[in-house]
Design a protein around this motif. Sequence first.
Motif, PDB file in Angstrom:
ATOM      1  N   UNK A 162     -14.374  72.370  -2.310  1.00  0.00           N
ATOM      2  CA  UNK A 162     -13.931  72.925  -3.593  1.00  0.00           C
ATOM      3  C   UNK A 162     -14.479  74.350  -3.688  1.00  0.00           C
ATOM      4  N   UNK A 163     -13.633  75.332  -3.971  1.00  0.00           N
ATOM      5  CA  UNK A 163     -14.104  76.725  -4.033  1.00  0.00           C
ATOM      6  C   UNK A 163     -14.860  77.001  -5.322  1.00  0.00           C
ATOM      7  N   UNK A 164     -15.544  78.150  -5.402  1.00  0.00           N
ATOM      8  CA  UNK A 164     -16.205  78.531  -6.658  1.00  0.00           C
ATOM      9  C   UNK A 164     -15.214  78.529  -7.811  1.00  0.00           C
ATOM     10  N   UNK A 165     -15.576  77.853  -8.876  1.00  0.00           N
ATOM     11  CA  UNK A 165     -14.694  77.685 -10.033  1.00  0.00           C
ATOM     12  C   UNK A 165     -15.400  78.238 -11.273  1.00  0.00           C
ATOM     13  N   UNK A 166     -14.693  79.095 -12.017  1.00  0.00           N
ATOM     14  CA  UNK A 166     -15.282  79.759 -13.185  1.00  0.00           C
ATOM     15  C   UNK A 166     -14.403  79.521 -14.406  1.00  0.00           C
ATOM     16  N   UNK A 167     -15.021  79.025 -15.476  1.00  0.00           N
ATOM     17  CA  UNK A 167     -14.352  78.864 -16.771  1.00  0.00           C
ATOM     18  C   UNK A 167     -14.991  79.812 -17.781  1.00  0.00           C
ATOM     19  N   UNK A 168     -14.161  80.485 -18.564  1.00  0.00           N
ATOM     20  CA  UNK A 168     -14.632  81.308 -19.677  1.00  0.00           C
ATOM     21  C   UNK A 168     -14.216  80.619 -20.983  1.00  0.00           C
ATOM     22  N   UNK A 169     -14.802  81.086 -22.093  1.00  0.00           N
ATOM     23  CA  UNK A 169     -14.446  80.536 -23.394  1.00  0.00           C
ATOM     24  C   UNK A 169     -14.888  79.095 -23.560  1.00  0.00           C
ATOM     25  N   UNK A 170     -16.006  78.729 -22.951  1.00  0.00           N
ATOM     26  CA  UNK A 170     -16.496  77.352 -23.003  1.00  0.00           C
ATOM     27  C   UNK A 170     -17.325  77.163 -24.266  1.00  0.00           C
ATOM     28  N   UNK A 171     -17.244  75.975 -24.845  1.00  0.00           N
ATOM     29  CA  UNK A 171     -18.091  75.607 -25.981  1.00  0.00           C
ATOM     30  C   UNK A 171     -18.886  74.365 -25.615  1.00  0.00           C
ATOM     31  N   UNK A 172     -19.955  74.114 -26.371  1.00  0.00           N
ATOM     32  CA  UNK A 172     -20.825  72.975 -26.064  1.00  0.00           C
ATOM     33  C   UNK A 172     -20.169  71.643 -26.366  1.00  0.00           C
ATOM     34  N   UNK A 173     -19.026  71.651 -27.042  1.00  0.00           N
ATOM     35  CA  UNK A 173     -18.309  70.400 -27.299  1.00  0.00           C
ATOM     36  C   UNK A 173     -17.454  69.976 -26.115  1.00  0.00           C
ATOM     37  N   UNK A 216     -21.198  70.626 -21.432  1.00  0.00           N
ATOM     38  CA  UNK A 216     -22.204  69.695 -21.911  1.00  0.00           C
ATOM     39  C   UNK A 216     -22.792  68.822 -20.796  1.00  0.00           C
ATOM     40  N   UNK A 217     -21.957  68.377 -19.877  1.00  0.00           N
ATOM     41  CA  UNK A 217     -22.381  67.381 -18.899  1.00  0.00           C
ATOM     42  C   UNK A 217     -22.715  68.016 -17.551  1.00  0.00           C
ATOM     43  N   UNK A 218     -23.655  67.397 -16.856  1.00  0.00           N
ATOM     44  CA  UNK A 218     -24.015  67.870 -15.525  1.00  0.00           C
ATOM     45  C   UNK A 218     -22.903  67.497 -14.546  1.00  0.00           C
ATOM     46  N   UNK A 219     -22.279  68.504 -13.951  1.00  0.00           N
ATOM     47  CA  UNK A 219     -21.148  68.279 -13.053  1.00  0.00           C
ATOM     48  C   UNK A 219     -21.609  68.071 -11.623  1.00  0.00           C
ATOM     49  N   UNK A 220     -22.626  68.800 -11.218  1.00  0.00           N
ATOM     50  CA  UNK A 220     -23.148  68.752  -9.853  1.00  0.00           C
ATOM     51  C   UNK A 220     -22.075  69.179  -8.847  1.00  0.00           C
ATOM     52  N   UNK A 221     -21.490  70.316  -9.137  1.00  0.00           N
ATOM     53  CA  UNK A 221     -20.487  70.896  -8.269  1.00  0.00           C
ATOM     54  C   UNK A 221     -20.357  72.377  -8.596  1.00  0.00           C
ATOM     55  N   UNK A 222     -19.503  73.111  -7.854  1.00  0.00           N
ATOM     56  CA  UNK A 222     -19.419  74.572  -8.003  1.00  0.00           C
ATOM     57  C   UNK A 222     -18.565  74.998  -9.187  1.00  0.00           C
ATOM     58  N   UNK A 223     -19.001  74.619 -10.395  1.00  0.00           N
ATOM     59  CA  UNK A 223     -18.241  74.903 -11.603  1.00  0.00           C
ATOM     60  C   UNK A 223     -19.143  75.635 -12.591  1.00  0.00           C
ATOM     61  N   UNK A 224     -18.787  76.867 -12.927  1.00  0.00           N
ATOM     62  CA  UNK A 224     -19.562  77.705 -13.839  1.00  0.00           C
ATOM     63  C   UNK A 224     -18.883  77.743 -15.205  1.00  0.00           C
ATOM     64  N   UNK A 225     -19.646  77.470 -16.251  1.00  0.00           N
ATOM     65  CA  UNK A 225     -19.152  77.528 -17.627  1.00  0.00           C
ATOM     66  C   UNK A 225     -19.752  78.750 -18.309  1.00  0.00           C
ATOM     67  N   UNK A 226     -18.900  79.678 -18.764  1.00  0.00           N
ATOM     68  CA  UNK A 226     -19.351  80.925 -19.381  1.00  0.00           C
ATOM     69  C   UNK A 226     -19.213  80.839 -20.898  1.00  0.00           C
ATOM     70  N   UNK A 227     -20.306  81.162 -21.601  1.00  0.00           N
ATOM     71  CA  UNK A 227     -20.361  81.205 -23.050  1.00  0.00           C
ATOM     72  C   UNK A 227     -20.651  82.653 -23.476  1.00  0.00           C
ATOM     73  N   UNK A 271     -10.764  78.666 -20.401  1.00  0.00           N
ATOM     74  CA  UNK A 271      -9.924  79.566 -19.599  1.00  0.00           C
ATOM     75  C   UNK A 271     -10.396  79.544 -18.154  1.00  0.00           C
ATOM     76  N   UNK A 272      -9.543  79.070 -17.259  1.00  0.00           N
ATOM     77  CA  UNK A 272      -9.875  79.024 -15.839  1.00  0.00           C
ATOM     78  C   UNK A 272      -9.693  80.417 -15.245  1.00  0.00           C
ATOM     79  N   UNK A 273     -10.787  81.002 -14.777  1.00  0.00           N
ATOM     80  CA  UNK A 273     -10.751  82.371 -14.253  1.00  0.00           C
ATOM     81  C   UNK A 273     -10.755  82.419 -12.726  1.00  0.00           C
ATOM     82  N   UNK A 274     -11.220  81.363 -12.084  1.00  0.00           N
ATOM     83  CA  UNK A 274     -11.253  81.347 -10.616  1.00  0.00           C
ATOM     84  C   UNK A 274     -11.349  79.916 -10.139  1.00  0.00           C
TER      85      UNK A 274
END
Length: 496
Positions: free
Chosen positions: A380-391, A396-407, A365-368
């Motif tokens: 690229x602005x701050x980007x937040x995802x909710x409902x993330x799984x390790x699959x 799982x992967x190193x993005x090296x950018x402003x992307x937050x994965x929430x578990x 779920x893209x929240x921001x």
Amino acid sequence: MSHKMHADWQRMAASLTFETRAFIDDTFAEAASGETFEAINPATGELLARVASCDAPDAERAVQCARAAFTRGEWSRLAPGKRKKILLGLADLMEANKHELALLDTLDMGKPVSSSLGDMAGAIACIRYQAECIDKLYGEVAPTGEEALALVLREPLGVVAAIVPWNFPLMMTAWKIAPALAAGNSVILKPSEKSPLSALRLAALAREAGVPRGVFQVLPGFGHTVGKALALSMEVDCLAFTGSTQVGKQLMQYAGQSNLKRVYLECGGKSPNIVFADCRNLDKVARHAATAIFHNQGEVCIAGSRLLVENSIREAFIEKVLKAAEGMQPGDPLDPESFMGAIVDETQYRRVLDFIRQGVEEGAQLRAGGQSLEGPGFFIPPTVFDGVTSSMAIGREEIFGPVLAVFGFDSEEEAVAMANDTPYGLAAGLWSQDIDRIMRVTRRLQSGQVFVNNWAGGDQTMPFGGVKQSGNGRDKSHHSLEEYSDLKSVWIALGG
């Protein structure tokens, strides 16, 4: 005041000149091939300079000079106190030129100039700390009977090749070269082709400080050319590397194919930041959690890119993180008020956007955020995802950018298992007021560093490095000196 400072930095940038030649044997020179590569300002897309692109012949020459310097002993056998004085002089020159050095990193890789100034403070502190260490570390006298005197000595390795990344150009350089030089080695620096300009300016300052000929050299160029040549050289005794796990593995293979040189790696990360429901002041914790991923545009090896939140507070906490992120939008890197700057180049920019697209396609779920900014440059602005799984790739992967994965998690056991479910082990964080829980979780986290009720805390006294596929090297602290020196056992027979 902010407008004036912004204008001052713009004027400084307009008047800046760049050293673009390699620094070999105390002299600035073009690459043997005459080839160059472009240094691009990622905030504008404009050409900054064309920089010498070194290759195997340049590496061979630099290694020969480094070995000759080591053999001459002007540095390797210099008294520790005298090496200290020269390195402290280098730190003083860096201090005097910190605005220029900060500006070079900002123009070269897009980070905000306020962040670059902080990096300069860290780089200078590292040089000074390692310089002060070298005449305070003692050897050992082993316990023997009267028939012998047994000594354990520390000696420099010889020639060290340091390959550093683009995200903290001069600070990562200092973390490698300071202990290597302090220990008495000859050092060849290969800066990233994405950010070589501050390293070349540093070479001039090192020469001015009195570092002897051949002891410190800088070879700009690409990893698959000059970097590979250094890694395969039979005369390089040690490789110190910060960068991706994939490249780190390749460097270890090169070491095996050549002379079994030592390889110290600080590689990738997908660091978990765990927030338990009993932590205090959720607003403050949320600001720290946002900073942990959005600082330096998320181009940070220890970025808190996986946010693990106890489900009982999850939605409320995400809202606070989103609010904090609103004040962390990217802006002109030359504006001291900008929290984030530009992504380093178009390749990395496209890579981050591809991960964001994957996150949406895989059902997070893209929240921001999620969209690049219009206009020139790679923002690229701050980007937040909710409902993330390790699959999911973004989990799982190193993005090296402003992307937050929430578990989300429900128990301490689940949080620890989730945190350790990664090939990486560079950093981890946890927020709680329960000291028993803090100690249990800290012990169980598979990580070289654990930050408790903070993120990225520490100073020069603390080792920096990881476990698992995040590598085996340790930067900072007196422990880093151990990596750049050999133990020699001396057994002296007495009485006869």
